[in-house]
Design an enzyme around this catalytic site. Structure first.
Site, PDB file in Angstrom:
ATOM      1  CB  ALA A 193      83.788  -7.078 -18.139  1.00 35.67           C
ATOM      2  CB  ALA A 194      85.339  -4.498 -22.718  1.00 37.06           C
ATOM      3  N   PRO A 195      82.142  -4.204 -23.506  1.00 37.56           N
ATOM      4  CG  PRO A 195      80.457  -3.113 -24.700  1.00 37.56           C
ATOM      5  CD  PRO A 195      81.120  -4.453 -24.545  1.00 37.56           C
ATOM      6  N   GLY A 196      80.916  -3.380 -21.105  1.00 39.27           N
ATOM      7  CA  GLY A 196      80.486  -3.132 -19.742  1.00 39.27           C
ATOM      8  C   GLY A 196      78.990  -3.101 -19.496  1.00 39.27           C
ATOM      9  CB  SER A 197      76.009  -3.449 -21.656  1.00 42.07           C
ATOM     10  OG  SER A 197      76.374  -2.399 -22.524  1.00 42.07           O
ATOM     11  CE  LYS A 198      76.331 -10.105 -22.388  1.00 39.23           C
ATOM     12  NZ  LYS A 198      76.957  -9.250 -23.416  1.00 39.23           N
ATOM     13  CG  ASP A 224      88.003  -6.801 -22.151  1.00 39.43           C
ATOM     14  OD1 ASP A 224      86.940  -7.406 -22.381  1.00 39.43           O
ATOM     15  OD2 ASP A 224      88.804  -6.491 -23.056  1.00 39.43           O
ATOM     16  CG  ASP A 289      79.243 -12.460 -23.334  1.00 36.94           C
ATOM     17  OD1 ASP A 289      78.463 -13.268 -23.857  1.00 36.94           O
ATOM     18  OD2 ASP A 289      79.496 -11.343 -23.811  1.00 36.94           O
ATOM     19  CB  CYS A 342      76.856 -12.434 -29.738  1.00 39.24           C
ATOM     20  SG  CYS A 342      78.538 -11.880 -30.042  1.00 39.24           S
TER      21      CYS A 342
END
Length: 843
Positions: A193-198, A224, A289, A342
């Site tokens: 999950a980090a940094p947490g935007s999603k 994370d 992700d 990415c």
């Protein structure tokens, strides 16, 4: 000391010290130099990042990521800075105001101030993101920081980002959550999950359409591996002010299932914790992700150019498969998982998806989402690709030399076939060097037995039979963005198949005669890609056994994960009881205290499992809870009791009380019953905080409402409420402390004096709180009612934003009297004596 047979590397082991390229030569004096000379000599040892890499070009041309006639445009975009993008957080109270300000102010003003004179839109909403909540600027982040004409817009972005009203996030990073189809009742897992935007996006989705003062029935677990990244994740998601989030710290491929077998006799309570309605932690939606080589982020991280090589993606393939398989195992039947990276490398993308589908044997399907988000330009996934290893192009697994088969696996290829009939060259031929490239890393083709190199175009790549065209690729030059890969998977059945034999059961090591406890080294390492499920969709242990936890006393107060097969739970329970009683008598006093064994029929360890992590404990001090409810007049309809937790096991010194939703409460109860398998870094919404001022000890309630918890509890309190006119509300924000006699409206000061000593909530008059639904969310702040004054307990940033919002609400100058007529003295000695000096005004 670094392990057996090894020693720590020290400075003395280097024969020559490395050159310090950052040290400036003493002879370099630019004080009398011309500006051009100064610029050229400012950093003599530094050069800008090279935005090219021949290996990168050759690799992606061969993989046919884009067509040959698009290659120049593709590379040109990769070499330009990434435009800045941000997203308006729909959970913000003022998100509509922010959107209107962007549409009516900045879109026009920045267009007029374009220094280049071009008629391009300076900022614009992303057409594929719903409700105009995502925006992209044609300026890079560096330009926003350095261009004076953009200073006002940059300051606006910084302020709103710090408050939590917007999130600065790469545009393509916003895409994966949109394909998860999250609803308010879903249990969602963000594996990496980090940094947490999603994660923030996922939380907004479960809160969508929820009435103010209520909570969704779903929740999000954000995980994370890295502790520091977990801290960043917590900081990012704290701005959401949510009671429906748990942040955990686990390896994603080993994320625990917290399985509780309910078909056996189980004590209904452990430490007053009732058996939850769920028996295993499974999820309706999973965002996978995964860690990747990251070459899709070249535009914002140009240092990747010089570091790039094909081996990075090959080395991550196995981990990515394991994480994805674990995500599928934790996914409910009929659930949806999004796999994303990415990276542009097909070995990290299509190859992983294909391998997961083969291992799952038809229990998952690849969803065609080509009709969703129609304005998002995307390309279909690849069905054929090659693998590059040590300078060799490999079209299928049969081309892999025997000495490289431990690194290059069948799952990296489109077919995934394991061909054992391949004739292998001898070792001498395998290690033969290419005459044109002494290190054996040929860049033109596969190494043949006679030492020649076959051209890469002579290798015909395999074609996958799976519908990988349903995956999607986003490339930079289509919509001026970064690159991303996304695949949407649907779980249609619970029968998971495995292609890798399960490891042999790990036997418990016999206890050493001189040890009084089990060694923590006896804990088996889990393999996430070997998880199966039973007919009910429940997780089965990693060697084909039920996932049952046995609590062993260890010196670090940890648990030993041991599969117990199909043994009845009461048999397991007897084993736990016997060994706990025996261990408790034999342990040294310091170890015994550290273990924190809970007595009872089912002696599971319910706190202190994870070293260095504060325990999660339900707050059970009924006397304090009753005082809080009575002081603030909390309505009985609000689910309050049983939803409070603390991270301090000493109930006499609790400083913060957190509130959790019903869904999080159930997960915590399951986690306790299952032996605390979850390593929880953060949980719950900080609702109350012990007041540390002099007056805090004399108030009827020692706990004040925190700024984070105020929006949730606001509709449910009936006492300690003060309504202030616009002028008095604005003065409170401006001066922070106002005496009762100095309020512009005397009624406000009189009513403030009649409140009980302690925390109170001040509403902007006209925003009346009632049980009926309202279109306008009330504007309110937490304050402290002292002996002679009212002091604001809001951060400086929040005060700044609220001042702007209140000023916008004042449509005429008559709403405020002239500033000169208002004499608002600063807090004098009387105010200091009443505790205003010692108030902790940052909630």
């Amino acid at each position: 000391m670094g392990g057996r047979g090894r020693s720590r590397t020290q400075r003395k082991h280097f024969r020559q010290s490395r050159e310090n390229v950052w040290k400036r030569p003493k002879s370099d004096d630019s004080t009398n130099a011309t500006p051009d000379d100064a610029n050229s000599n400012r950093h003599p040892g530094w050069e800008p990042f090279a935005t090219q890499n021949p290996s990168f070009d050759e690799y992606y041309k061969e993989q046919e990521i884009v067509s040959a006639d698009e290659w120049d445009a593709f590379i040109e975009y990769l070499r330009t800075p990434l435009p800045a993008a941000f997203r308006i957080n729909s959970s913000s109270q003022f998100y509509e105001d922010i959107r209107l300000q962007l549409e009516n102010d900045f879109m026009k003003s920045l267009q007029a101030e374009d220094t280049d004179g071009n008629e391009v839109e300076a900022i614009k909403p992303l057409p594929w993101y719903p409700d105009n909540l995502a925006w992209q600027s044609n300026f890079s982040r560096n330009q926003l920081r350095k261009n004076q004409t953009l200073e006002r817009f940059h300051e606006f972005l910084k302020l709103e980002n710090e408050i939590g009203n917007i999130t600065r996030q790469e545009a393509v990073s916003m895409v994966p959550p949109l394909f998860l189809d999250v609803r308010p009742d879903h249990f969602v897992l963000d594996m990496c999950a980090a940094p947490g935007s999603k994660t923030f996006q996922l939380l907004e989705m479960i809160y969508k359409l929820i009435e103010p003062g209520t909570l969704p029935s779903g929740m999000v677990i954000a995980n994370d591996l890295d502790v520091q990244r977990c801290n960043l994740l917590i900081h990012q998601t704290k701005r959401m002010c949510t009671a429906n989030l748990i942040v955990t710290n686990h390896e994603a491929q080993h994320f625990p299932s917290c399985h509780l077998r309910r078909n056996q006799s189980v004590d209904s309570q452990i430490g007053h914790i009732k058996e939850p309605n769920i028996c295993q932690l499974q999820f309706d939606r999973v965002l996978c992700d995964v860690p990747c080589s990251g070459d899709g982020t070249l535009r914002k991280a140009p240092d990747i150019w010089r570091k790039w090589n094909a081996g990075n993606g090959n080395g991550l393939h196995g981990l990515q498969v394991q994480i994805a398989m674990r995500g599928i195992a934790l996914l409910k039947v009929d659930g949806r998982m999004v796999y994303s990276t990415c990276s542009m490398n097909p070995v990290e993308n299509e190859a992983v998806v294909a391998e997961v589908m083969r291992r799952c044997g038809g229990s998952i399907e690849l969803v065609d989402v080509s009709t969703e988000l129609p304005q998002l330009v995307r390309r279909p996934g690849l069905k054929k690709w090659k693998v590059r290893d040590k300078g060799m192009w490999l079209a299928s697994y049969k081309d892999v030399p025997k000495y490289r088969r431990s690194v290059v696996t069948p799952g990296m290829f489109p077919s995934g076939n394991l061909d054992e009939e391949t004739s292998e060259p001898d070792n001498e031929t395998e290690t033969r060097k290419n005459p044109e490239n002494g290190d054996g890393n040929s860049e033109s083709g596969i190494q043949l037995a006679d030492g020649l190199v076959a051209p890469s175009n002579s290798l015909e790549a395999e074609v996958s039979a799976l519908p990988l065209e349903r995956c999607m690729r986003i490339v930079p030059h289509d919509q001026n963005s970064g690159a991303f890969f996304i695949a949407v998977l649907h779980k249609v059945s619970s029968c998971l198949l495995t292609r890798i034999p399960a490891p042999a059961a790990i036997e418990k090591k016999p206890r050493s005669p001189d040890k009084k406890y089990y060694s923590s080294s006896t804990r088996p390492q889990k393999q996430a890609n070997e998880v199966k499920e039973d007919s009910d969709g429940n997780d089965i242990g990693l060697s084909g056994e039920k996932d049952v936890q046995i609590s062993e006393v260890t010196p670090d107060a940890d648990l030993l994960d041991t599969g117990t097969g199909e043994a009845p739970l009461d048999t397991v329970q007897n084993k736990i009881n016997e060994e706990n009683e025996k261990e408790e008598n034999e342990l040294p006093p310091d170890v015994k205290n550290d273990a924190k064994i809970v007595t009872g029929k089912r002696k599971l360890q319910i706190q202190g499992r994870w070293r260095g992590v504060d325990p999660v404990i339900f707050y059970k001090d009924d006397a304090v809870v009753e005082k809080i409810m009575d002081f603030y007049g909390i309505k009985e309809s609000f689910p309050f009791k049983g939803h409070l937790i603390t991270r301090n096991d000493d109930m006499n010194h609790v400083k913060r009380i957190y509130y959790v939703s019903n869904s999080v409460k159930e997960v915590l109860e399951l986690n306790f019953l299952a032996g605390q398998q979850l390593k929880i870094a953060s949980v719950g919404l900080k609702m109350f905080e012990r007041q540390t001022s002099k007056e805090g000890t004399s108030t009827p309630c020692l706990f004040r409402i925190s700024s984070e918890g105020l929006p949730l509890i606001l509709p449910h309190i009936t006492k300690q409420i003060l309504y202030a006119t616009a002028v008095d509300f604005k003065h409170l924000l401006q001066y922070k402390i106002i005496k009762f006699s100095d309020f512009v409206n005397p009624d406000v000061g009189e009513k403030a004096s009649k409140l009980m000593l302690g925390c109170c909530v001040v509403f902007l008059k006209g925003q009346v709180l009632s049980d009926s639904s309202q279109d306008v969310t009330p504007i309110a702040i937490g304050c402290w009612r002292g002996r002679t004054n009212v002091a604001v307990m809001v951060t400086a940033l929040d005060c700044q934003e609220l001042l702007e919002r209140v000023s916008m609400l004042l449509s005429t100058e008559d709403a405020l009297q002239p500033e000169g007529d208002q004499s608002i003295p600063e807090a004098g000695e009387e105010g200091k004596e009443n505790g205003s000096e010692n108030l902790n005004v940052t909630a």
